[in-house]
Each structure stands twice: as C-alpha cells, then as structure tokens.
Design a protein around this motif. Structure first.
Motif, PDB file in Angstrom:
ATOM      1  N   ALA A  63      31.671  50.155  38.643  1.00 47.55           N
ATOM      2  CA  ALA A  63      32.588  49.073  38.305  1.00 47.55           C
ATOM      3  C   ALA A  63      32.119  47.747  38.860  1.00 47.55           C
ATOM      4  O   ALA A  63      31.445  47.689  39.885  1.00 47.55           O
ATOM      5  CB  ALA A  63      33.977  49.383  38.849  1.00 47.55           C
ATOM      6  N   ASP A  64      32.461  46.694  38.154  1.00 50.24           N
ATOM      7  CA  ASP A  64      32.225  45.348  38.665  1.00 50.24           C
ATOM      8  C   ASP A  64      33.540  44.648  38.921  1.00 50.24           C
ATOM      9  O   ASP A  64      33.606  43.446  39.088  1.00 50.24           O
ATOM     10  CB  ASP A  64      31.392  44.544  37.661  1.00 50.24           C
ATOM     11  CG  ASP A  64      30.015  45.150  37.511  1.00 50.24           C
ATOM     12  OD1 ASP A  64      29.415  45.485  38.545  1.00 50.24           O
ATOM     13  OD2 ASP A  64      29.557  45.312  36.376  1.00 50.24           O
ATOM     14  N   THR A  65      34.613  45.412  38.889  1.00 55.98           N
ATOM     15  CA  THR A  65      35.907  44.846  39.252  1.00 55.98           C
ATOM     16  C   THR A  65      36.443  45.726  40.373  1.00 55.98           C
ATOM     17  O   THR A  65      35.852  46.739  40.709  1.00 55.98           O
ATOM     18  CB  THR A  65      36.902  44.905  38.072  1.00 55.98           C
ATOM     19  OG1 THR A  65      36.939  46.260  37.628  1.00 55.98           O
ATOM     20  CG2 THR A  65      36.473  44.027  36.940  1.00 55.98           C
ATOM     21  N   ASN A  66      37.583  45.320  40.900  1.00 57.60           N
ATOM     22  CA  ASN A  66      38.134  46.066  42.014  1.00 57.60           C
ATOM     23  C   ASN A  66      38.826  47.334  41.536  1.00 57.60           C
ATOM     24  O   ASN A  66      39.727  47.281  40.727  1.00 57.60           O
ATOM     25  CB  ASN A  66      39.137  45.191  42.746  1.00 57.60           C
ATOM     26  CG  ASN A  66      39.006  45.379  44.228  1.00 57.60           C
ATOM     27  OD1 ASN A  66      38.258  46.260  44.680  1.00 57.60           O
ATOM     28  ND2 ASN A  66      39.721  44.587  44.987  1.00 57.60           N
ATOM     29  N   VAL A  67      38.366  48.463  42.018  1.00 58.09           N
ATOM     30  CA  VAL A  67      38.999  49.722  41.653  1.00 58.09           C
ATOM     31  C   VAL A  67      39.635  50.302  42.912  1.00 58.09           C
ATOM     32  O   VAL A  67      38.996  50.396  43.946  1.00 58.09           O
ATOM     33  CB  VAL A  67      37.951  50.707  41.086  1.00 58.09           C
ATOM     34  CG1 VAL A  67      38.547  52.084  40.913  1.00 58.09           C
ATOM     35  CG2 VAL A  67      37.418  50.190  39.765  1.00 58.09           C
ATOM     36  N   SER A  68      40.913  50.660  42.803  1.00 61.66           N
ATOM     37  CA  SER A  68      41.608  51.192  43.972  1.00 61.66           C
ATOM     38  C   SER A  68      41.060  52.559  44.344  1.00 61.66           C
ATOM     39  O   SER A  68      40.865  53.424  43.502  1.00 61.66           O
ATOM     40  CB  SER A  68      43.100  51.301  43.672  1.00 61.66           C
ATOM     41  OG  SER A  68      43.686  52.151  44.628  1.00 61.66           O
ATOM     42  N   LYS A  69      40.780  52.738  45.635  1.00 58.22           N
ATOM     43  CA  LYS A  69      40.170  53.994  46.073  1.00 58.22           C
ATOM     44  C   LYS A  69      41.171  54.907  46.782  1.00 58.22           C
ATOM     45  O   LYS A  69      40.804  55.948  47.287  1.00 58.22           O
ATOM     46  CB  LYS A  69      38.990  53.686  47.002  1.00 58.22           C
ATOM     47  CG  LYS A  69      37.724  53.385  46.219  1.00 58.22           C
ATOM     48  CD  LYS A  69      36.631  52.905  47.125  1.00 58.22           C
ATOM     49  CE  LYS A  69      36.772  51.416  47.312  1.00 58.22           C
ATOM     50  NZ  LYS A  69      35.762  50.826  48.169  1.00 58.22           N
ATOM     51  N   GLU A  70      42.423  54.459  46.797  1.00 59.52           N
ATOM     52  CA  GLU A  70      43.428  55.195  47.565  1.00 59.52           C
ATOM     53  C   GLU A  70      43.502  56.667  47.151  1.00 59.52           C
ATOM     54  O   GLU A  70      43.679  57.550  47.971  1.00 59.52           O
ATOM     55  CB  GLU A  70      44.799  54.542  47.403  1.00 59.52           C
ATOM     56  CG  GLU A  70      45.830  55.059  48.375  1.00 59.52           C
ATOM     57  CD  GLU A  70      46.520  53.917  49.105  1.00 59.52           C
ATOM     58  OE1 GLU A  70      46.653  54.008  50.325  1.00 59.52           O
ATOM     59  OE2 GLU A  70      46.912  52.935  48.440  1.00 59.52           O
ATOM     60  N   ARG A  71      43.320  56.923  45.832  1.00 61.28           N
ATOM     61  CA  ARG A  71      43.434  58.289  45.338  1.00 61.28           C
ATOM     62  C   ARG A  71      42.345  59.203  45.891  1.00 61.28           C
ATOM     63  O   ARG A  71      42.462  60.415  45.818  1.00 61.28           O
ATOM     64  CB  ARG A  71      43.285  58.281  43.802  1.00 61.28           C
ATOM     65  CG  ARG A  71      44.510  57.855  43.061  1.00 61.28           C
ATOM     66  CD  ARG A  71      44.313  58.045  41.579  1.00 61.28           C
ATOM     67  NE  ARG A  71      43.419  57.029  41.013  1.00 61.28           N
ATOM     68  CZ  ARG A  71      42.928  57.084  39.777  1.00 61.28           C
ATOM     69  NH1 ARG A  71      43.201  58.111  39.008  1.00 61.28           N
ATOM     70  NH2 ARG A  71      42.153  56.127  39.324  1.00 61.28           N
ATOM     71  N   PHE A  72      41.258  58.600  46.380  1.00 63.06           N
ATOM     72  CA  PHE A  72      40.090  59.407  46.701  1.00 63.06           C
ATOM     73  C   PHE A  72      39.896  59.624  48.192  1.00 63.06           C
ATOM     74  O   PHE A  72      38.799  59.933  48.643  1.00 63.06           O
ATOM     75  CB  PHE A  72      38.834  58.756  46.100  1.00 63.06           C
ATOM     76  CG  PHE A  72      38.986  58.445  44.644  1.00 63.06           C
ATOM     77  CD1 PHE A  72      39.374  59.443  43.770  1.00 63.06           C
ATOM     78  CD2 PHE A  72      38.755  57.179  44.154  1.00 63.06           C
ATOM     79  CE1 PHE A  72      39.539  59.181  42.425  1.00 63.06           C
ATOM     80  CE2 PHE A  72      38.913  56.896  42.810  1.00 63.06           C
ATOM     81  CZ  PHE A  72      39.307  57.907  41.943  1.00 63.06           C
ATOM     82  N   ALA A  73      40.973  59.437  48.958  1.00 64.01           N
ATOM     83  CA  ALA A  73      40.861  59.611  50.399  1.00 64.01           C
ATOM     84  C   ALA A  73      40.246  60.972  50.703  1.00 64.01           C
ATOM     85  O   ALA A  73      40.628  61.988  50.129  1.00 64.01           O
ATOM     86  CB  ALA A  73      42.225  59.488  51.038  1.00 64.01           C
ATOM     87  N   GLY A  74      39.267  60.965  51.584  1.00 65.17           N
ATOM     88  CA  GLY A  74      38.667  62.224  52.022  1.00 65.17           C
ATOM     89  C   GLY A  74      37.569  62.731  51.111  1.00 65.17           C
ATOM     90  O   GLY A  74      36.962  63.761  51.376  1.00 65.17           O
TER      91      GLY A  74
END
Lengths: 463, 151
Positions: A63-74
């Motif tokens: 991605a070249d935009t901001n993608v939320s990573k909260e879902r991928f914790a761990g």
C-alpha cells in the motif's frame, strides 16, 4: 501455507487491483494460498475475516496509503509499496514467508493508532497530560535528589538540596497544573486556548484546587475561547486585535473569575478531602485502592481505563501523595513482564513468533510500557486479559500495602536507582515480581497447549 | 453493464503520435475531449499529471495506465492508445511503454464503473491479455478483447 494481504493505492482505481491480481497469480504459481483484500475507491472488497487472519502465516500490506494494522496484532507483517507487489509479487511472498513479528514496532504502531483514534474531551485531557508528564518527571527526580541529602535538607538556604528543591518543587511542580490546564485548552481551541488555560491552572494551584481544578480550568478555558471565537464578530480592520487583546483578556477574565468565585471552593474542598482520605488510608483500604488501580492498569493496557488510573496517580504527585503512583507503575509493568515469563515457562502454549516477541516484552515491561501486552492479549483475549488483571491487581495491592512511594511518573525500572525516587525499594521489587509470577502462572494454566495446532500447521506444509 | 459503456472505437488510437510522456497524456486527453467525455479538459489533465507525480503509472510490461479523478469528467471513460515503438514513461521496469489506458473518473463516480475499471486493471496483469492487445489490428478487436476479458 496461507497468506493474507491488503492492497491500497492513492486513487484506488488501478494499482490496488493490479497488485492484488499480481499477488494472486504469484501465489498460484508458488502453490501457496492467499486472500487479498482490496481497499480501493469502491471500498474494501474481499474483506479478510478473523479466521483468515488467524490461519495466515503472515500478512502482506502492499500500500501507498495508510492501512490500519490493528487487526493484525501478533502477526508477522510485511509492508511494501503497491508497486513492488505489481513488479515482483513472487519475491514479496517469498519475503513474507520469513517475516517476523517485531513486538517493539507493533507496540509503537498500536500506540500511535490509538492516539489517532482519541476523540473529544478524552483527547484533550490526554494532550494536557502528555505535555505535563515531562515536567513531573524532571521535577520529581529533582525533588528525590534533594531528599537524598536528608528529608529536610532543603530547608537550609543556599545548599544544593535547597536548589534542587527550588528546581523540582518550586518550579517544575508549580508549572505542572498550569501546563496541564493550558494544553487541555490548547487541544480544544488551539493557540488562543493557552492563555486562559494556563491562567486558570495557575489559580487552581494557588487556591488549593490542584489537579482536579486544573482539569476543570482547562476545559472551561478551551470551550470559552471556542465560543468567543465563533461569536465575536469584529470589522476586518480590527481582526488583528482578536488574538492579542480580545481573546486572551476576555477568556482569562471569564476563566479566572469563575475559578475564584464559583468553582474554586467546592473543588478545593473535594481535593483536600481526597488528599486527607488518601493519606490516612487504613492498610485494608490502601490495598483495595491498589487492587482497583492495578486492575484498571491491566484492563485495556494503555487505553482509556488505564489512562484514568495513571492520570489519577500523576495528579496526586502534585499534592505530594506518592503511593498510588508506585502502585500504578508497578501494575503497569507486570502485564508484559508476566507474559514474557509465561513464554519462557510454558513454551508449548505459544507460537514461535510469540516466544520471540516474549523476549522483547521483557524490555517493554521494565520500561513501563503496558501496551507491550496488547499483541498477546489480542491473540487470546479471554485468557490473557484476566491473567494480567489478576497479576496487576495483586501487584498494585502489595505495593500499597508495603507503603512503597514513587516520586516519578514514568521511566520504569530505570528511575528506581535514583536515590529516593522510590521508598521501600526492596519490597517494591517484591510486589512487581509477585505480580509477574502470578500473571505467568495464570496464563500457563489457562492457555491451551498449542501442540495440536502446530501439528496441523506442519501437516499443511507437507501437504 | 459492460466495458463498452466506458470505451468506444472512437476512443481508441492504435497509432499515437506523441514522443514524450507529457505529449502522450495530452494526446489521449484530447481524444476523450473530442468525443465529449470531458467537461473541463484542463482540470482533468491536471488531475492526471498530479497523479503521475506521486509515482509513474507505467506499471512495466509495456503498459501504462495514467488516470485521474476529476470534476472535469462527464462520465467514466477509458481511452486506449498504442505506440508500437514505445516511449519512456518512467516505468517500474525501466522499459518503454507501448500500450496506454487513460482512465477518466468523475468526482462522483458510480461503483459499477469503478468495479469494471478494477477488473480491467486485474486483467492487465495477465500475459495473454497483454499479448492480444498488442497484436490486435483494429479498434474493434481491442474492444472485443476487453469484452472477453472483463465480464
């Protein structure tokens, strides 16, 4: 072997989908499984489910935009530009195979995401608190150093102890509430908020309304300025007078007068009452307070509940009440520490990545970064959160029982060697160690063996 | 609803004249404008050039897909152009680009169009699509290939 990926590009019309297609083609060729969520101008399509993410070996974010990573914790996350996925999707997937979880990076990402999500009054309060903390750290350490010459050494004028006290108590601590109030107002109303906020905070200190009064002053100041800005209409030629004369004067008068005549008395009474209650706590009540603060610290690991307990304790430092601060810091350290210990004593209950992350969790724990527990908690909330809450609750209660006091609101283990930063250092350590062990044991008992899941994984690889 | 709403024979040029990236974008914008797809040519061209500044839309493999979202676009459209000699488009793989899709999307675009465009983008990653587009002799062939690929 399964991967999940997200692709996104600035306009969301073309590259997002080409990258997705490239990844899918490459995965087919390499005979690995992949599910790609496209975040384009139509919105998110082929959305990853929790199960997809759980099954995936790693996450690819192209991605070249901001993608939320909260879902991928761990999860191990590989981040590349969307172009790289289009150009050479195979090597992107190849890299993802060996991607590792970096706990430190992940925790930083979670912290900044949480910060970005803060809204409304909570955000304003947290802005004020974050500007205030360094004053409390510097002041607290200076005071502690002064005490190193003897608890009353500062009373002799001209001595180094007196100078240190002037720096810490007389100046840094005196600025604490004005800075808090000033930056709450700043967060609400930008620069013009600073003047009435700081003035209101200063008054709050003078009339004994302390930290509580400061918070109230900050909010009144911010919203007052906001209101004045919207409702005072001046001719264009006089616009320049707004920021230098009209706003500061009117808002300071409004905030100052309401602090002195209306809010001051009841709040300072409340403040005094709370101080008296806290200084005369029976050990039973002290332990209960410590328990509650500890539970709060672990409950959301750096979220609003944790911050409420923390802010409460920091505010009390200004009134010279230091025991809750000790309990709060200790309880904030045990969640990552307990998890780190758990990954050592119960290796078969954690994935290889989690064991790796456990090593970094030690460092986060001793630094009082409670957020270090989040990736573990996100992976298994039902077992992890109660365990860390129990551990932190016990640590908080013990710290209060042992009458440990802490003059500094941050820094973890690194502030403990400063003379007089902590009283009852030995027992304070005991409280942290007990909470760490309790957390680790609870987690190892509650968590299931991974054996079966690991076997499944290896079957998949051979198949 | 299929891709023939977005592209027509008039929007296809198999022999572009341009020799530089800027000329090429201009030539293709002109193509859209002459066929009444734009309401504000300059605004759209500016949006395309702005987008190109972020990084080139030359995705390599001989293909470039300059695109822009602008209020100057009347209805979602695609222009297709080919220049067999190829021109330098600052492509990802450093090689000249020979086929160009200029994608025009209005500010308030409907999802159906966007979905078709997303399918077009995906299909360009397939080698056989690119080969067919490169070998086509007539504008109608291009449309047929796209119709076949994007259902």
């Amino acid at each position: 072997m399964k991967f999940v990926a997200i692709t996104a590009c600035p306009t969301g019309i073309a590259h997002t989908y080409m990258a997705a297609e490239a990844l899918e083609l490459a995965a087919k060729e390499m005979s690995v499984e992949i599910k790609v969520e496209t975040q384009g101008s139509v919105g998110a399509e082929n959305v990853l489910t929790e199960q997809d993410i759980a099954e995936a070996k790693a996450v690819i974010i192209a991605a070249d935009t901001n993608v939320s990573k909260e879902r991928f914790a761990g999860k191990p996350v590989l981040e590349v530009g969307v172009q790289e996925a289009i150009k050479d999707a195979k090597s992107v997937i190849e890299k993802a195979k060996t991607a590792k979880v970096s706990l430190q990076e992940e925790v930083n990402a979670i912290k900044s995401e949480r910060k970005a999500q803060q809204k409304g009054p909570y955000k304003h309060l947290m802005t004020g608190v974050s500007y205030m903390i360094p004053f409390v750290v510097a002041g607290g350490i200076a005071i502690a150093l002064s005490f190193a010459f003897g608890i009353k050494a500062f009373e002799n004028e001209g001595t180094l102890a007196a100078a240190l006290m002037q720096i810490g108590g007389g100046s840094a601590f005196a600025l604490m509430v004005p800075i808090l109030a000033g930056f709450i107002a700043y967060s609400i109303a930008d620069r013009p908020g600073l003047v009435p906020g700081m003035v209101g905070g200063m008054i709050s200190g003078q009339i004994g309304a302390g930290f509580l009064g400061g918070i109230i002053a900050g909010f009144i100041a911010g919203y007052t300025v906001d209101f004045l800005k919207k409702n005072i209409k001046l001719p264009k030629s006089m616009d320049g007078l707004m920021p230098v004369l009209i706003l500061p004067l009117l808002s300071s008068l409004i905030v100052g007068l309401s602090m002195i005549y209306i809010i001051g008395k009841p709040v300072s009474a409340l403040n005094k009452g709370m101080s008296n209650w806290l200084t005369s706590l029976s050990s039973g009540n002290a332990a209960i307070l410590g328990l509650v603060l500890g539970l709060m610290m672990a409950f959301d690991m750096g979220g609003p509940v944790n911050k409420a307990a923390y802010t409460f304790a920091v505010g009390l430092l200004g009134s010279g009440i230091q025991a809750p601060m000790a309990a709060v810091m200790a309880a904030g350290m045990t969640p990552p520490l307990g998890l780190a210990l758990a990954t050592v004593i119960a290796k078969n209950k954690f994935t290889r990545q989690e064991i790796e992350a456990g090593k970094a969790a030690w460092a986060l724990g001793i630094s009082f970064i409670t957020e270090g527990a989040i990736p573990f908690a996100a992976a298994d909330p039902i077992r992890v959160i109660p365990s860390i809450m129990v551990g932190s609750g016990i640590t908080g209660a013990l710290s209060m029982l042992f009458k440990a006091k802490l003059a500094v609101p941050h820094g973890g283990i690194f502030v403990l060697p400063i003379p007089n930063a902590v009283t009852n250092l030995g027992l304070y350590f005991v409280s942290i160690i007990v909470g760490t062990i309790v957390t680790a044991i609870m987690i190892s008992v509650l968590k299931k063996d991974l054996e079966t899941e690991k076997e499944k994984e290896s079957e998949k690889i051979t198949a | 609803m299929n891709i023939s709403e977005l592209i027509s024979k008039e929007l296809i040029s198999l022999d572009l004249q341009a020799d530089t990236k800027a000329e090429l974008i201009n030539e293709m914008v002109e193509l859209l404008d002459q066929n009444g797809r734009l309401s504000d040519k300059d605004a759209f061209e500016k949006a395309v050039l702005e987008r190109e500044k972020t990084y080139s839309t030359g995705i390599g493999m001989g293909i470039a897909i300059p695109h822009g979202k602008s209020a100057g676009v009347k209805k979602a459209s695609i222009a297709f152009g080919r220049k067999n000699k190829g021109i330098d488009f600052d492509s990802l793989d450093g090689k000249p680009a020979k086929m160009f899709f200029l994608i025009a999307v209005p500010e308030a675009s409907n999802d159906v169009h966007l979905k078709i465009l997303s399918k077009l983008s995906r299909s360009l990653m397939h080698e056989q699509t690119r080969k067919a587009l490169m070998e086509a002799n007539e504008a109608q062939d291009i449309i047929n290939i796209l119709l076949e690929e994007i259902k």
